[in-house]
Design a protein around this motif. Sequence first.
Motif, PDB file in Angstrom:
ATOM      1  N   ARG A 130     -10.515   1.878   8.180  1.00 30.15           N
ATOM      2  CA  ARG A 130     -10.922   1.472   6.828  1.00 30.15           C
ATOM      3  C   ARG A 130     -10.920  -0.043   6.701  1.00 30.15           C
ATOM      4  O   ARG A 130     -11.806  -0.625   6.078  1.00 30.15           O
ATOM      5  N   ILE A 167      -6.173   3.843   8.608  1.00 31.38           N
ATOM      6  CA  ILE A 167      -6.048   2.542   7.935  1.00 31.38           C
ATOM      7  C   ILE A 167      -6.799   1.469   8.716  1.00 31.38           C
ATOM      8  O   ILE A 167      -7.521   0.645   8.137  1.00 31.38           O
ATOM      9  N   LEU A 202       0.845  -1.196   0.000  1.00 30.71           N
ATOM     10  CA  LEU A 202       0.000   0.000   0.000  1.00 30.71           C
ATOM     11  C   LEU A 202       0.877   1.242   0.000  1.00 30.71           C
ATOM     12  O   LEU A 202       1.971   1.244   0.576  1.00 30.71           O
ATOM     13  N   LEU A 245       2.989  -1.224   4.361  1.00 24.90           N
ATOM     14  CA  LEU A 245       2.632   0.189   4.208  1.00 24.90           C
ATOM     15  C   LEU A 245       3.878   0.941   3.755  1.00 24.90           C
ATOM     16  O   LEU A 245       4.704   1.380   4.565  1.00 24.90           O
ATOM     17  N   ASP A 250      -7.624  -1.550  -3.269  1.00 22.33           N
ATOM     18  CA  ASP A 250      -6.804  -2.226  -2.265  1.00 22.33           C
ATOM     19  C   ASP A 250      -7.623  -3.285  -1.527  1.00 22.33           C
ATOM     20  O   ASP A 250      -7.161  -4.416  -1.312  1.00 22.33           O
ATOM     21  N   LEU A 283      -6.485   4.590   1.397  1.00 21.33           N
ATOM     22  CA  LEU A 283      -6.794   3.188   1.146  1.00 21.33           C
ATOM     23  C   LEU A 283      -8.046   3.126   0.274  1.00 21.33           C
ATOM     24  O   LEU A 283      -9.133   3.521   0.691  1.00 21.33           O
TER      25      LEU A 283
END
Length: 453
Positions: A322, A319, A273, A301, A283, A279
């Motif tokens: 999400r 993150i 990512l 990350l 993804d 995000l």
Amino acid sequence: MRPVVAIVGRPNVGKSTLFNRLARRRIAIVDDTPGVTRDRKEAEAVLGGRDVTLVDTAGLEEAPPETVAGKMMAGSARAVDLADLVLLVVDGREGLTPADRHFATWLRRTGKPAILVANKAEGRAGEGGYYDAFALGFGEPVAVSAEHGEGLGELHDRVREALGAAPEVAEAAEGEAGSERPLRLAVVGRPNAGKSTLVNRLIGEERLLTGPEPGITRDAIALPWRDAEGRLVRLVDTAGLRRRARVTEKLEKLSTAATIAALREAEVVVLVLDALAPLEAQDIAIATLAEREGRALVLALNKWDLVPVKARNDRRRAIADRLSTGFAQLKGVPVVPLSALSGAGVDKLMPAVWKAYEAWNSRVPTGALNRWFATAIERHPPPLVDGRRLKLRYITQVKARPPSFVVFGTRTGKLPDDYVRYLLNGLREALGLEGVPIRLTLRSSRNPYVEGE
């Protein structure tokens, strides 16, 4: 000399589709009409890390030897005679037929090593046929969908176990404690996330082309590599996966297909990512594909060094939020902040990968599993349905890679989804299965004296 692997089964179970899929090219004609394949077809292929001669055969049918069907049967029998390993294919959706049972008995009498393959096993429609296939006496079947390319990683593993190491590998490993099998690790993500830069950093050389332009990598590139602990890894760098609506050119379609194939053949997937980008749904879609294929997952990350120090805690929380809303099926997936360009944090990636791999391979003793199960039910009993309480009797692990469990009880088909999620979350937390997909199947035990039970 290449070992010979023959694919056999009654007509229209998907042998030619599986042949094409394993050969990685369309060789055999495929159609829903039974009996399209009449003559044996051969192709060179790589199964379980071995170079093999793959043989597609006509459907097995009992018929007088002078007839066309009889001659087809003789050709299939000859292929079995010459084979070092046989893949017996059944139809997971249709379930077992008398012909399946008949030819399974015939195959056992030949004494040939065999792997039972339940094809067309995608979705709930294939579950019944998969469990029925145990009755053929070839051990645990491999559930695949040759049409969609699902389950092939497990099939490759079983072929590797059956054929053993290639002669040159065995000679190289002489004097060592057994032949070494590499961890299959695929690095995936959206374009320009830094996948190739990360692979170069891991292997310690500029092996792959990198640059600021998205889409430099167009094919899946496999690299043998040993990590810092000396463990062998088959590291695969892949092309960036864009949203399907944006994939239009033929070359990009081929690149996307190669990336998805690498993901399906992997054991652990590292999803790279971009820490500087939000995000996105793509993804989540890639992570969901890895979960659906049963692969262990680690999130890298990347470009973390470019995130301002004061903003890092907020970025981590964003993150996590999400993921919790869009990726609940892999709760607790490990996230490793790093910089592929500078190398900061990269040393934390492979320990996370191996930990996920160990969890993916884990098996839990039945006694310990059922002690957890009894505690979970006591803490939160199943709800009443139609005024009657559902009875969950016991749980067992049927396989690993990924960990797969079966819960037995009465009227389990009426168990609410939220209770199934409760069991899944409990399994994940109790057994340390973060970042690993879990398969939970519900089976009802029938009472022959109660109509409709």
